[in-house]
Motif scaffolding. Structure first.
Motif, short mmCIF file in Angstrom:
data_model
loop_
_atom_site.label_atom_id
_atom_site.label_comp_id
_atom_site.label_asym_id
_atom_site.label_seq_id
_atom_site.Cartn_x
_atom_site.Cartn_y
_atom_site.Cartn_z
N HIS A 231 0.80 -1.23 0.00
CA HIS A 231 0.00 0.00 0.00
C HIS A 231 0.84 1.29 0.00
N THR A 319 -6.57 7.73 3.97
CA THR A 319 -6.26 6.30 3.96
C THR A 319 -7.15 5.55 4.96
N HIS A 320 -7.11 4.23 4.89
CA HIS A 320 -7.75 3.37 5.90
C HIS A 320 -9.23 3.67 6.12
N LYS A 326 -16.05 0.15 1.14
CA LYS A 326 -15.19 -0.10 -0.01
C LYS A 326 -15.49 -1.44 -0.68
N MET A 330 -10.42 -5.27 -1.28
CA MET A 330 -9.38 -4.53 -0.57
C MET A 330 -8.84 -5.29 0.64
N CYS A 342 -6.30 1.26 1.90
CA CYS A 342 -6.72 1.96 0.68
C CYS A 342 -6.44 3.44 0.85
N SER A 358 -5.86 0.90 -3.72
CA SER A 358 -5.72 0.04 -2.54
C SER A 358 -4.70 -1.07 -2.77
N SER A 396 -0.79 -4.03 -5.48
CA SER A 396 -1.60 -2.83 -5.27
C SER A 396 -1.80 -2.11 -6.59
#
Ligand code: 4AD
Ligand code: MG
Length: 430
Positions: A231, A319-320, A326, A330, A342, A358, A396
Protein backbone atom coordinates in the motif's frame (compact mmCIF):
# COMPACT_ATOMS: atom_id res chain seq x y z
CA UNK A 1 5.29 27.95 -47.59
CA UNK A 2 2.31 26.00 -46.27
CA UNK A 3 2.42 25.74 -42.48
CA UNK A 4 0.31 25.85 -39.32
CA UNK A 5 -0.31 28.51 -36.71
CA UNK A 6 1.71 26.56 -34.14
CA UNK A 7 4.71 26.67 -36.48
CA UNK A 8 4.66 30.33 -37.58
CA UNK A 9 7.50 31.19 -35.19
CA UNK A 10 9.85 29.54 -37.68
CA UNK A 11 8.84 31.98 -40.42
CA UNK A 12 9.18 35.48 -38.97
CA UNK A 13 9.04 38.10 -41.76
CA UNK A 14 8.44 35.37 -44.32
CA UNK A 15 5.33 34.58 -46.31
CA UNK A 16 3.27 31.56 -45.26
CA UNK A 17 0.01 29.94 -46.30
CA UNK A 18 -2.30 28.48 -43.66
CA UNK A 19 -5.56 26.56 -43.90
CA UNK A 20 -7.80 28.15 -41.29
CA UNK A 21 -11.25 29.10 -40.06
CA UNK A 22 -12.57 32.49 -39.01
CA UNK A 23 -13.08 32.40 -35.26
CA UNK A 24 -14.09 36.05 -35.11
CA UNK A 25 -13.76 39.21 -37.17
CA UNK A 26 -13.77 42.98 -36.88
CA UNK A 27 -13.52 45.40 -39.77
CA UNK A 28 -13.76 49.05 -40.70
CA UNK A 29 -13.56 50.80 -44.05
CA UNK A 30 -9.80 50.47 -44.22
CA UNK A 31 -8.74 47.47 -42.18
CA UNK A 32 -10.04 44.06 -41.19
CA UNK A 33 -8.88 41.96 -38.23
CA UNK A 34 -9.44 38.25 -38.71
CA UNK A 35 -9.16 35.98 -35.69
CA UNK A 36 -7.90 32.83 -37.37
CA UNK A 37 -7.78 29.32 -35.95
CA UNK A 38 -6.47 26.15 -37.55
CA UNK A 39 -6.68 23.60 -34.74
CA UNK A 40 -3.03 24.09 -33.78
CA UNK A 41 -3.66 27.57 -32.41
CA UNK A 42 -5.09 31.04 -32.86
CA UNK A 43 -3.56 34.05 -34.61
CA UNK A 44 -4.76 37.47 -35.71
CA UNK A 45 -4.64 38.23 -39.44
CA UNK A 46 -4.58 41.91 -40.39
CA UNK A 47 -5.90 42.89 -43.82
CA UNK A 48 -5.13 46.48 -44.85
CA UNK A 49 -7.26 47.74 -47.75
CA UNK A 50 -4.48 49.84 -49.23
CA UNK A 51 -2.05 46.89 -49.29
CA UNK A 52 -4.06 44.08 -50.85
CA UNK A 53 -6.06 43.56 -54.04
CA UNK A 54 -9.57 45.01 -53.79
CA UNK A 55 -11.14 41.52 -54.10
CA UNK A 56 -9.08 40.27 -51.15
CA UNK A 57 -10.24 43.12 -48.96
CA UNK A 58 -13.86 42.58 -49.97
CA UNK A 59 -13.57 38.89 -49.09
CA UNK A 60 -12.11 39.80 -45.71
CA UNK A 61 -14.95 42.23 -45.06
CA UNK A 62 -17.71 39.84 -46.01
CA UNK A 63 -16.28 36.60 -44.67
CA UNK A 64 -18.45 35.09 -41.92
CA UNK A 65 -17.63 33.37 -38.64
CA UNK A 66 -16.38 29.78 -39.13
CA UNK A 67 -15.87 30.15 -42.87
CA UNK A 68 -12.87 28.19 -44.07
CA UNK A 69 -10.07 29.65 -46.12
CA UNK A 70 -6.48 29.51 -47.17
CA UNK A 71 -4.84 32.65 -45.94
CA UNK A 72 -1.46 33.88 -47.14
CA UNK A 73 0.52 36.48 -45.24
CA UNK A 74 3.76 37.67 -43.72
CA UNK A 75 4.48 36.50 -40.16
CA UNK A 76 5.24 39.33 -37.72
CA UNK A 77 6.58 38.92 -34.22
CA UNK A 78 4.17 40.84 -31.99
CA UNK A 79 4.64 41.09 -28.25
CA UNK A 80 1.08 42.31 -27.62
CA UNK A 81 -0.52 39.21 -29.06
CA UNK A 82 -0.97 36.22 -26.70
CA UNK A 83 0.61 33.86 -29.23
CA UNK A 84 3.48 36.28 -29.87
CA UNK A 85 2.73 36.56 -33.61
CA UNK A 86 0.48 38.27 -36.08
CA UNK A 87 -0.10 37.76 -39.77
CA UNK A 88 -0.08 40.61 -42.30
CA UNK A 89 -2.47 39.14 -44.84
CA UNK A 90 -1.59 39.33 -48.53
CA UNK A 91 -4.11 36.94 -50.01
CA UNK A 92 -7.26 35.02 -49.12
CA UNK A 93 -8.70 32.02 -50.88
CA UNK A 94 -12.18 31.35 -49.56
CA UNK A 95 -12.90 27.61 -49.33
CA UNK A 96 -16.37 27.61 -47.81
CA UNK A 97 -18.57 30.45 -46.63
CA UNK A 98 -20.33 29.46 -43.42
CA UNK A 99 -23.84 30.73 -42.77
CA UNK A 100 -25.47 31.54 -39.43
CA UNK A 101 -22.97 29.81 -37.16
CA UNK A 102 -25.00 29.25 -34.00
CA UNK A 103 -22.31 30.04 -31.42
CA UNK A 104 -21.67 33.76 -31.59
CA UNK A 105 -19.34 35.75 -29.34
CA UNK A 106 -22.30 36.63 -27.07
CA UNK A 107 -23.04 34.58 -23.94
CA UNK A 108 -24.95 31.33 -24.45
CA UNK A 109 -26.50 29.08 -21.83
CA UNK A 110 -24.78 25.81 -20.99
CA UNK A 111 -27.59 23.61 -22.32
CA UNK A 112 -27.44 25.38 -25.68
CA UNK A 113 -23.67 24.97 -25.80
CA UNK A 114 -23.95 21.30 -24.83
CA UNK A 115 -26.51 20.74 -27.62
CA UNK A 116 -23.93 22.26 -29.96
CA UNK A 117 -20.97 20.46 -28.44
CA UNK A 118 -19.81 19.33 -31.91
CA UNK A 119 -19.22 23.01 -32.69
CA UNK A 120 -18.48 24.31 -29.20
CA UNK A 121 -15.20 22.36 -29.09
CA UNK A 122 -13.88 24.82 -31.71
CA UNK A 123 -13.93 27.70 -29.24
CA UNK A 124 -10.73 28.98 -27.68
CA UNK A 125 -11.44 27.86 -24.14
CA UNK A 126 -12.65 24.41 -25.15
CA UNK A 127 -9.64 24.05 -27.42
CA UNK A 128 -7.37 24.83 -24.47
CA UNK A 129 -9.06 22.21 -22.27
CA UNK A 130 -8.77 19.56 -25.01
CA UNK A 131 -5.06 20.36 -25.37
CA UNK A 132 -4.52 19.99 -21.62
CA UNK A 133 -6.39 16.68 -21.70
CA UNK A 134 -4.14 15.57 -24.53
CA UNK A 135 -1.03 16.55 -22.59
CA UNK A 136 -2.18 14.55 -19.56
CA UNK A 137 -2.74 11.53 -21.81
CA UNK A 138 0.69 11.85 -23.40
CA UNK A 139 2.42 12.37 -20.05
CA UNK A 140 0.58 9.38 -18.60
CA UNK A 141 2.14 7.12 -21.23
CA UNK A 142 5.53 8.81 -20.73
CA UNK A 143 5.43 8.36 -16.97
CA UNK A 144 4.40 4.71 -16.99
CA UNK A 145 6.81 3.75 -19.77
CA UNK A 146 9.67 5.54 -17.98
CA UNK A 147 8.81 3.51 -14.89
CA UNK A 148 8.76 0.07 -16.43
CA UNK A 149 5.03 -0.43 -16.93
CA UNK A 150 3.43 -2.29 -19.84
CA UNK A 151 0.07 -1.18 -21.21
CA UNK A 152 -2.62 -3.80 -20.95
CA UNK A 153 -5.96 -3.22 -22.65
CA UNK A 154 -8.75 -4.54 -20.48
CA UNK A 155 -12.04 -5.56 -22.09
CA UNK A 156 -15.03 -3.23 -22.25
CA UNK A 157 -17.59 -6.06 -22.25
CA UNK A 158 -17.32 -7.88 -18.96
CA UNK A 159 -19.11 -10.34 -16.73
CA UNK A 160 -17.76 -8.89 -13.49
CA UNK A 161 -18.52 -5.77 -11.45
CA UNK A 162 -15.51 -4.73 -9.40
CA UNK A 163 -17.05 -1.55 -7.99
CA UNK A 164 -20.44 -2.85 -6.87
CA UNK A 165 -23.53 -3.86 -8.79
CA UNK A 166 -25.74 -0.79 -8.47
CA UNK A 167 -24.28 1.23 -11.35
CA UNK A 168 -23.91 -1.36 -14.10
CA UNK A 169 -24.72 -0.85 -17.75
CA UNK A 170 -26.34 -4.07 -18.89
CA UNK A 171 -25.99 -5.24 -22.48
CA UNK A 172 -27.97 -7.91 -24.30
CA UNK A 173 -26.00 -10.18 -26.57
CA UNK A 174 -24.44 -13.00 -24.62
CA UNK A 175 -26.60 -15.69 -23.07
CA UNK A 176 -25.68 -14.34 -19.69
CA UNK A 177 -25.76 -10.73 -18.54
CA UNK A 178 -22.81 -8.69 -19.72
CA UNK A 179 -21.92 -5.19 -18.56
CA UNK A 180 -19.87 -2.33 -19.86
CA UNK A 181 -16.68 -2.14 -17.83
CA UNK A 182 -16.79 -0.15 -14.58
CA UNK A 183 -13.07 -0.56 -14.13
CA UNK A 184 -10.29 -2.56 -15.78
CA UNK A 185 -8.77 -3.41 -12.44
CA UNK A 186 -9.51 -7.12 -12.16
CA UNK A 187 -7.93 -7.71 -15.57
CA UNK A 188 -5.04 -5.43 -14.66
CA UNK A 189 -4.38 -7.67 -11.66
CA UNK A 190 -4.11 -10.69 -13.95
CA UNK A 191 -1.83 -8.58 -16.15
CA UNK A 192 0.39 -7.64 -13.23
CA UNK A 193 0.96 -11.34 -12.49
CA UNK A 194 2.08 -11.80 -16.09
CA UNK A 195 3.97 -8.54 -16.71
CA UNK A 196 4.85 -7.17 -13.26
CA UNK A 197 3.70 -3.61 -13.70
CA UNK A 198 0.86 -2.78 -16.04
CA UNK A 199 -1.58 0.02 -16.66
CA UNK A 200 -4.92 -0.02 -18.37
CA UNK A 201 -6.35 3.13 -19.84
CA UNK A 202 -9.79 3.09 -21.29
CA UNK A 203 -13.37 4.19 -21.09
CA UNK A 204 -15.33 3.06 -18.06
CA UNK A 205 -19.05 3.25 -17.47
CA UNK A 206 -21.16 3.96 -14.42
CA UNK A 207 -24.91 4.21 -14.59
CA UNK A 208 -24.74 6.89 -11.89
CA UNK A 209 -27.89 8.70 -10.98
CA UNK A 210 -25.78 11.58 -9.69
CA UNK A 211 -25.92 14.92 -11.42
CA UNK A 212 -22.86 16.68 -10.05
CA UNK A 213 -19.93 18.62 -11.44
CA UNK A 214 -17.73 15.53 -10.89
CA UNK A 215 -19.75 12.73 -12.46
CA UNK A 216 -19.93 11.44 -16.00
CA UNK A 217 -21.53 8.15 -16.88
CA UNK A 218 -18.78 7.42 -19.40
CA UNK A 219 -15.32 8.49 -18.29
CA UNK A 220 -11.71 7.50 -18.90
CA UNK A 221 -9.64 5.91 -16.21
CA UNK A 222 -5.95 5.15 -15.91
CA UNK A 223 -5.43 2.06 -13.79
CA UNK A 224 -1.92 0.94 -12.92
CA UNK A 225 -1.47 -2.38 -11.13
CA UNK A 226 1.79 -3.56 -9.59
CA UNK A 227 2.94 -6.97 -8.36
CA UNK A 228 5.06 -7.18 -5.18
CA UNK A 229 3.75 -3.76 -4.16
CA UNK A 230 2.41 -2.80 -0.80
CA UNK A 231 0.00 0.00 0.00
CA UNK A 232 2.58 2.61 1.11
CA UNK A 233 4.77 2.06 -1.94
CA UNK A 234 1.77 2.50 -4.17
CA UNK A 235 1.06 5.90 -2.59
CA UNK A 236 4.57 6.96 -3.57
CA UNK A 237 3.96 6.02 -7.20
CA UNK A 238 0.66 7.90 -7.13
CA UNK A 239 2.12 11.14 -5.83
CA UNK A 240 5.02 10.93 -8.27
CA UNK A 241 2.63 10.36 -11.15
CA UNK A 242 0.34 13.27 -10.28
CA UNK A 243 3.32 15.60 -9.71
CA UNK A 244 4.75 14.53 -13.06
CA UNK A 245 1.48 15.37 -14.79
CA UNK A 246 1.25 18.79 -13.13
CA UNK A 247 4.80 19.66 -14.12
CA UNK A 248 4.25 18.56 -17.72
CA UNK A 249 1.08 20.64 -18.04
CA UNK A 250 2.86 23.65 -16.53
CA UNK A 251 5.71 23.42 -19.02
CA UNK A 252 3.92 22.25 -22.15
CA UNK A 253 0.58 24.05 -21.88
CA UNK A 254 1.54 27.62 -20.98
CA UNK A 255 -0.65 29.22 -23.65
CA UNK A 256 -3.63 27.06 -22.75
CA UNK A 257 -3.32 27.84 -19.04
CA UNK A 258 -3.22 31.53 -19.95
CA UNK A 259 -6.36 31.22 -22.10
CA UNK A 260 -8.07 29.57 -19.12
CA UNK A 261 -6.71 32.21 -16.75
CA UNK A 262 -5.50 29.40 -14.48
CA UNK A 263 -3.82 30.34 -11.21
CA UNK A 264 -0.43 28.74 -11.85
CA UNK A 265 0.58 28.72 -8.19
CA UNK A 266 -2.10 26.06 -7.63
CA UNK A 267 -0.39 23.76 -10.11
CA UNK A 268 3.10 24.63 -8.92
CA UNK A 269 2.27 23.41 -5.43
CA UNK A 270 1.42 19.93 -6.70
CA UNK A 271 4.70 18.33 -5.68
CA UNK A 272 5.36 15.00 -4.00
CA UNK A 273 5.19 14.05 -1.18
CA UNK A 274 1.49 14.66 -0.45
CA UNK A 275 0.11 14.67 3.09
CA UNK A 276 -1.60 11.48 4.33
CA UNK A 277 -4.35 11.29 6.91
CA UNK A 278 -6.40 8.33 8.02
CA UNK A 279 -10.18 8.21 7.73
CA UNK A 280 -10.34 8.36 11.55
CA UNK A 281 -8.27 11.53 11.63
CA UNK A 282 -10.32 13.03 8.79
CA UNK A 283 -13.50 12.32 10.74
CA UNK A 284 -12.08 14.15 13.78
CA UNK A 285 -11.17 17.09 11.57
CA UNK A 286 -14.69 17.20 10.17
CA UNK A 287 -16.17 17.19 13.66
CA UNK A 288 -13.86 20.06 14.61
CA UNK A 289 -15.07 21.93 11.54
CA UNK A 290 -18.65 21.58 12.69
CA UNK A 291 -19.86 18.66 10.56
CA UNK A 292 -21.71 17.14 13.51
CA UNK A 293 -23.94 14.71 11.63
CA UNK A 294 -21.26 12.52 10.13
CA UNK A 295 -20.32 9.42 12.15
CA UNK A 296 -17.80 6.61 11.86
CA UNK A 297 -18.75 4.38 8.94
CA UNK A 298 -20.36 7.15 6.84
CA UNK A 299 -18.88 7.97 3.48
CA UNK A 300 -17.57 11.45 2.81
CA UNK A 301 -19.64 13.54 0.46
CA UNK A 302 -18.27 16.37 -1.62
CA UNK A 303 -18.77 19.06 1.08
CA UNK A 304 -16.68 16.88 3.42
CA UNK A 305 -13.96 16.32 0.85
CA UNK A 306 -13.84 20.01 0.04
CA UNK A 307 -13.58 20.94 3.73
CA UNK A 308 -10.77 18.44 4.29
CA UNK A 309 -8.89 19.54 1.20
CA UNK A 310 -9.07 23.19 2.31
CA UNK A 311 -6.70 22.30 5.07
CA UNK A 312 -3.85 21.65 2.64
CA UNK A 313 -2.22 23.38 -0.32
CA UNK A 314 -1.45 19.99 -1.81
CA UNK A 315 -3.70 17.11 -2.70
CA UNK A 316 -4.22 14.87 0.34
CA UNK A 317 -4.46 11.09 0.70
CA UNK A 318 -7.20 9.82 2.97
CA UNK A 319 -6.26 6.30 3.96
CA UNK A 320 -7.75 3.37 5.90
CA UNK A 321 -11.45 3.76 5.16
CA UNK A 322 -13.97 1.50 6.88
CA UNK A 323 -14.18 -1.83 5.11
CA UNK A 324 -17.95 -1.44 4.79
CA UNK A 325 -17.53 1.56 2.45
CA UNK A 326 -15.19 -0.10 -0.01
CA UNK A 327 -15.29 -2.86 -2.65
CA UNK A 328 -14.75 -6.54 -1.88
CA UNK A 329 -11.14 -6.84 -3.05
CA UNK A 330 -9.38 -4.53 -0.57
CA UNK A 331 -6.82 -5.89 1.90
CA UNK A 332 -7.78 -5.42 5.57
CA UNK A 333 -5.29 -3.34 7.57
CA UNK A 334 -3.06 -5.40 9.86
CA UNK A 335 -4.38 -5.27 13.43
CA UNK A 336 -7.47 -3.31 12.35
CA UNK A 337 -9.89 -5.65 10.62
CA UNK A 338 -12.56 -2.94 10.33
CA UNK A 339 -10.52 -0.75 7.96
CA UNK A 340 -8.77 -1.48 4.67
CA UNK A 341 -5.41 -0.59 3.11
CA UNK A 342 -6.72 1.96 0.68
CA UNK A 343 -6.46 5.64 -0.14
CA UNK A 344 -8.45 8.23 -2.00
CA UNK A 345 -6.49 11.19 -3.28
CA UNK A 346 -8.50 14.37 -2.72
CA UNK A 347 -7.62 17.33 -4.91
CA UNK A 348 -7.73 20.88 -3.57
CA UNK A 349 -10.12 23.65 -4.71
CA UNK A 350 -13.19 21.44 -4.44
CA UNK A 351 -12.22 19.02 -7.22
CA UNK A 352 -12.67 16.07 -4.90
CA UNK A 353 -11.49 12.51 -5.31
CA UNK A 354 -9.22 12.10 -8.32
CA UNK A 355 -7.70 8.72 -7.39
CA UNK A 356 -9.06 5.65 -5.64
CA UNK A 357 -6.62 2.85 -4.88
CA UNK A 358 -5.72 0.04 -2.54
CA UNK A 359 -3.69 -3.03 -1.76
CA UNK A 360 -5.61 -6.09 -2.95
CA UNK A 361 -6.45 -9.18 -0.93
CA UNK A 362 -3.97 -11.86 -1.92
CA UNK A 363 -5.17 -14.67 0.30
CA UNK A 364 -7.41 -17.14 -1.55
CA UNK A 365 -9.75 -18.01 1.32
CA UNK A 366 -10.21 -14.45 2.47
CA UNK A 367 -10.98 -13.24 -1.04
CA UNK A 368 -13.48 -16.05 -1.57
CA UNK A 369 -15.20 -15.12 1.69
CA UNK A 370 -15.47 -11.47 0.62
CA UNK A 371 -16.88 -12.39 -2.79
CA UNK A 372 -19.53 -14.44 -0.99
CA UNK A 373 -20.21 -11.77 1.58
CA UNK A 374 -20.84 -9.22 -1.19
CA UNK A 375 -23.26 -11.61 -2.85
CA UNK A 376 -21.22 -11.78 -6.05
CA UNK A 377 -21.56 -14.89 -8.25
CA UNK A 378 -18.54 -17.02 -7.44
CA UNK A 379 -18.37 -18.69 -10.86
CA UNK A 380 -17.78 -15.28 -12.54
CA UNK A 381 -14.84 -14.65 -10.25
CA UNK A 382 -13.16 -18.03 -10.40
CA UNK A 383 -10.54 -16.75 -12.83
CA UNK A 384 -9.85 -13.83 -10.49
CA UNK A 385 -9.48 -16.23 -7.56
CA UNK A 386 -7.02 -18.25 -9.65
CA UNK A 387 -4.58 -15.33 -9.30
CA UNK A 388 -4.51 -16.19 -5.57
CA UNK A 389 -4.07 -19.86 -6.28
CA UNK A 390 -0.99 -19.84 -8.45
CA UNK A 391 1.85 -17.81 -6.96
CA UNK A 392 -0.14 -15.14 -5.16
CA UNK A 393 1.77 -11.99 -4.19
CA UNK A 394 0.99 -8.72 -2.41
CA UNK A 395 -0.07 -6.26 -5.06
CA UNK A 396 -1.60 -2.83 -5.27
CA UNK A 397 -3.04 -0.47 -7.79
CA UNK A 398 -5.14 2.58 -8.29
CA UNK A 399 -7.41 4.39 -10.72
CA UNK A 400 -7.07 8.03 -11.72
CA UNK A 401 -10.10 9.68 -13.28
CA UNK A 402 -8.92 11.53 -16.37
CA UNK A 403 -11.77 14.04 -16.57
CA UNK A 404 -11.55 15.10 -12.93
CA UNK A 405 -7.83 15.61 -13.35
CA UNK A 406 -8.35 17.69 -16.50
CA UNK A 407 -10.97 19.82 -14.73
CA UNK A 408 -8.63 20.37 -11.78
CA UNK A 409 -5.56 21.27 -13.84
CA UNK A 410 -7.58 23.49 -16.18
CA UNK A 411 -9.40 25.15 -13.31
CA UNK A 412 -12.82 24.63 -14.85
CA UNK A 413 -15.95 24.02 -12.86
CA UNK A 414 -17.52 20.95 -14.44
CA UNK A 415 -16.24 17.66 -15.91
CA UNK A 416 -18.66 17.97 -18.85
CA UNK A 417 -16.18 20.35 -20.51
CA UNK A 418 -13.21 18.01 -20.16
CA UNK A 419 -14.16 15.38 -22.74
CA UNK A 420 -15.05 15.79 -26.42
CA UNK A 421 -18.55 14.40 -26.14
CA UNK A 422 -19.72 13.99 -22.55
CA UNK A 423 -22.22 11.35 -21.56
CA UNK A 424 -24.20 12.54 -18.60
CA UNK A 425 -27.45 11.69 -16.91
CA UNK A 426 -29.93 12.67 -19.67
CA UNK A 427 -27.33 13.47 -22.29
CA UNK A 428 -26.56 11.14 -25.19
CA UNK A 429 -26.35 13.70 -28.03
CA UNK A 430 -24.40 14.91 -29.90
O1 4AD B 1 -12.73 5.09 -6.88
P1 4AD B 1 -13.06 4.34 -8.11
O2 4AD B 1 -14.44 3.85 -8.28
O3 4AD B 1 -12.01 3.16 -8.18
C1 4AD B 1 -11.98 2.13 -9.06
O4 4AD B 1 -12.69 2.00 -10.00
C2 4AD B 1 -10.85 1.20 -8.80
N1 4AD B 1 -11.14 -0.08 -9.47
C3 4AD B 1 -9.56 1.79 -9.28
C4 4AD B 1 -8.38 0.87 -9.08
O5 4AD B 1 -7.97 0.68 -7.97
N2 4AD B 1 -7.85 0.32 -10.15
O6 4AD B 1 -12.72 5.25 -9.38
C5 4AD B 1 -11.43 5.76 -9.56
C6 4AD B 1 -11.47 7.19 -10.02
C7 4AD B 1 -12.11 8.16 -9.04
O7 4AD B 1 -11.19 8.57 -8.06
C8 4AD B 1 -12.51 9.30 -9.94
O8 4AD B 1 -11.41 10.14 -10.24
C9 4AD B 1 -12.90 8.59 -11.20
O9 4AD B 1 -12.28 7.33 -11.19
N3 4AD B 1 -14.35 8.43 -11.28
C10 4AD B 1 -15.17 9.18 -12.03
N4 4AD B 1 -14.93 10.22 -12.85
C11 4AD B 1 -15.97 10.78 -13.50
N5 4AD B 1 -17.24 10.35 -13.38
C12 4AD B 1 -17.52 9.31 -12.57
N6 4AD B 1 -18.77 8.87 -12.48
C13 4AD B 1 -16.47 8.67 -11.86
N7 4AD B 1 -16.40 7.63 -10.99
C14 4AD B 1 -15.12 7.49 -10.66
MG1 MG C 1 -13.58 5.93 -5.23
Amino acid sequence: MKTTIAQVGHYIDKEVKIGAWIANKRSSGKIAFLQLRDGTGFIQGVVVKAEVAEAVFQTAKSITQESSLYVTGIVRADERSPSGYELTVTDIELIHQSTDYPITPKEHGTEFLMDNRHLWIRSKKQHAVMKIRNQIIKSTYDFFYENGFTKLDSPILTGSSPEGTSELFHTKYFEEDAYLSQSGQLYAEAGAMALGRVFTFGPTFRAEKSKTRRHLIEFWMIEPEMAFMEHEESLEIQEQYVSYLAKAVLTECQLELKVLDRDLSKLESIQAPFPRITYDKALDMLHEKGFDDIKWGDDFGSPHETALAEHYEQPVFITHYPKSLKPFYMQPAPGREDVVLCADLIAPEGYGEVIGGSERIHDYELLKQEIDRHGLPLEQYQWYLDLRKYGSVPHSGFGLGLERTVAWFSGIEHVRETIGFPRLLNRLHP
